[in-house]
Design an enzyme around this catalytic site. Structure first.
Site, PDB file in Angstrom:
ATOM      1  CB  ILE A 152     -16.609  24.612  23.317  1.00 12.26           C
ATOM      2  CG1 ILE A 152     -17.456  24.368  23.219  1.00 12.26           C
ATOM      3  CG2 ILE A 152     -15.752  23.490  24.366  1.00 12.26           C
ATOM      4  CD1 ILE A 152     -17.797  23.314  21.915  1.00 12.26           C
ATOM      5  NE  ARG A 173     -10.327  30.172  14.183  1.00 16.09           N
ATOM      6  CZ  ARG A 173     -11.626  30.551  14.001  1.00 16.09           C
ATOM      7  NH1 ARG A 173     -11.103  30.562  12.564  1.00 16.09           N
ATOM      8  NH2 ARG A 173     -11.716  30.902  15.120  1.00 16.09           N
ATOM      9  CG  ASP A 255     -16.271  12.784  23.893  1.00 15.73           C
ATOM     10  OD1 ASP A 255     -17.422  11.628  24.319  1.00 15.73           O
ATOM     11  OD2 ASP A 255     -17.519  14.164  23.173  1.00 15.73           O
ATOM     12  CG  HIS A 279     -18.379  12.418  19.569  1.00  9.24           C
ATOM     13  ND1 HIS A 279     -17.947  12.888  17.586  1.00  9.24           N
ATOM     14  CD2 HIS A 279     -18.606  13.769  19.353  1.00  9.24           C
ATOM     15  CE1 HIS A 279     -17.333  13.208  17.581  1.00  9.24           C
ATOM     16  NE2 HIS A 279     -18.131  14.515  18.819  1.00  9.24           N
ATOM     17  N   GLY A 281     -20.318  14.554  23.746  1.00  7.50           N
ATOM     18  CA  GLY A 281     -19.626  15.977  24.708  1.00  7.50           C
ATOM     19  C   GLY A 281     -21.099  16.710  23.698  1.00  7.50           C
TER      20      GLY A 281
END
Length: 316
Positions: A152, A173, A255, A279, A281
């Protein structure tokens, strides 16, 4: 002995769904309704219902004593955590990587542009029949920081490319190098925040990212910066965010929120400089064809005994 493959999309609507009867499987359709289509103990492949309450969808896991695969239709799998402890060892959890990239990246860009170009104010002006002319920020020449550079995050950068941003920095990460350049590790975030005009959150919710955007994180953002969250609400400390936006020092486009759904009367609804979408997306017309392709591919691999895509973890 015949075993069941539970789908949350109607099997008769999925063209090219592989025939499985010869391999000893049956398709069952269940999208989180009150009645199960068959005995959960006979389910070996479970497609977790999308956008359905978790109370039933997670609770049924404890009854799936033959389960071998859970396939979500969401990019994140944090909502499944309460049910994983009830599973026997060896169950593979796969997410929907790739299904929501286009939709979520579109919304990330839409929220960014809407906030910078003051579209919410224009809508309110239209309602009030007010001509709110002025001089507004552009995305061009801005420095953007993407926190969460998976599929994404990469799709967000794809859509930023034509907008003449001064710089796009990427955080994941772990640090790595891509064809587009350096991807920083999370430890580098404090050094990157002061230079970012727009910070876009697209990271999964993990123990490491829960509360990542706290008071210290927000204090390191530059004056006038915009925070865009298309990740999970719990990545952001809501009280810390409220403290910052209330002063007008930064703005936000969200969102996702914590709590979610955002209850009536919550101060985020009317906080200055905050744009909220509910929400959405991933819930667009782009979802269904991509979800179908994923399921067809995964089931074909499962029946053939081949490795599955998007493996997140295997229960122990």
């Amino acid at each position: 002995m015949t075993a069941d493959i539970w789908l949350s999309l109607p099997p008769d609507e999925l063209e090219d769904l592989p025939p499985v009867a010869g391999a000893g499987y049956r398709y069952r359709y269940w999208n989180g309704g009150p009645d199960f289509p068959a005995d959960p103990a006979e389910c070996v492949f479970y497609t977790y219902p999308y956008l359905q309450p978790a109370e039933i969808s997670v609770r049924v896991l404890s009854e799936m004593t033959s389960l071998r695969v859970i396939q979500t239709l969401s990019a994140g799998t944090d909502h499944l955590a309460p049910g994983l402890a009830s599973l026997h060892p060896g169950v593979r959890l796969c997410n929907a990587k790739g299904v929501h990239d286009a939709s979520t990246a579109e919304l990330a860009l839409a929220l960014t542009l809407a906030s910078l170009r003051a579209l919410p104010s224009f809508v309110r002006g239209q309602d009030a029949e007010e001509w709110r002319a002025g001089f507004y920020p552009s995305l061009a020449d801005k420095s953007v920081l993407i926190v969460g550079y998976g599929s994404i995050g990469a799709a967000i950068e794809d859509r930023l490319a034509p907008f003449e941003c001064a710089r796009v920095a990427r955080v994941a990460r772990a640090a790595r190098t891509t064809a587009r350049g350096e991807v920083h590790g999370l430890a580098d975030v404090p050094s990157l925040l002061p230079n970012a005009d727009v910070v876009i959150l697209s990271t999964p919710l993990t123990e490491r990212t829960k509360g990542l955007v706290d008071a210290e994180f927000l204090a390191q953002m530059k004056d006038g910066a915009l925070l865009v969250n298309v990740a999970r609400g719990q990545v952001v400390d809501t009280q810390a965010l409220l403290a910052e936006v209330t002063t007008g020092r930064i703005t936000a486009a969200l969102d996702v929120t914590d709590p979610e759904p955002l209850p009536s009367g919550h101060p985020l609804w009317h906080a200055p400089g905050v744009l909220i979408s509910p929400h959405v997306g991933g819930s667009t017309s782009a979802f269904r064809p991509r979800a179908e392709r994923l399921l067809i591919r995964q089931i074909a691999r499962f029946v053939a005994g081949e490795p599955l895509d998007n493996l997140v973890l295997t229960t122990e």
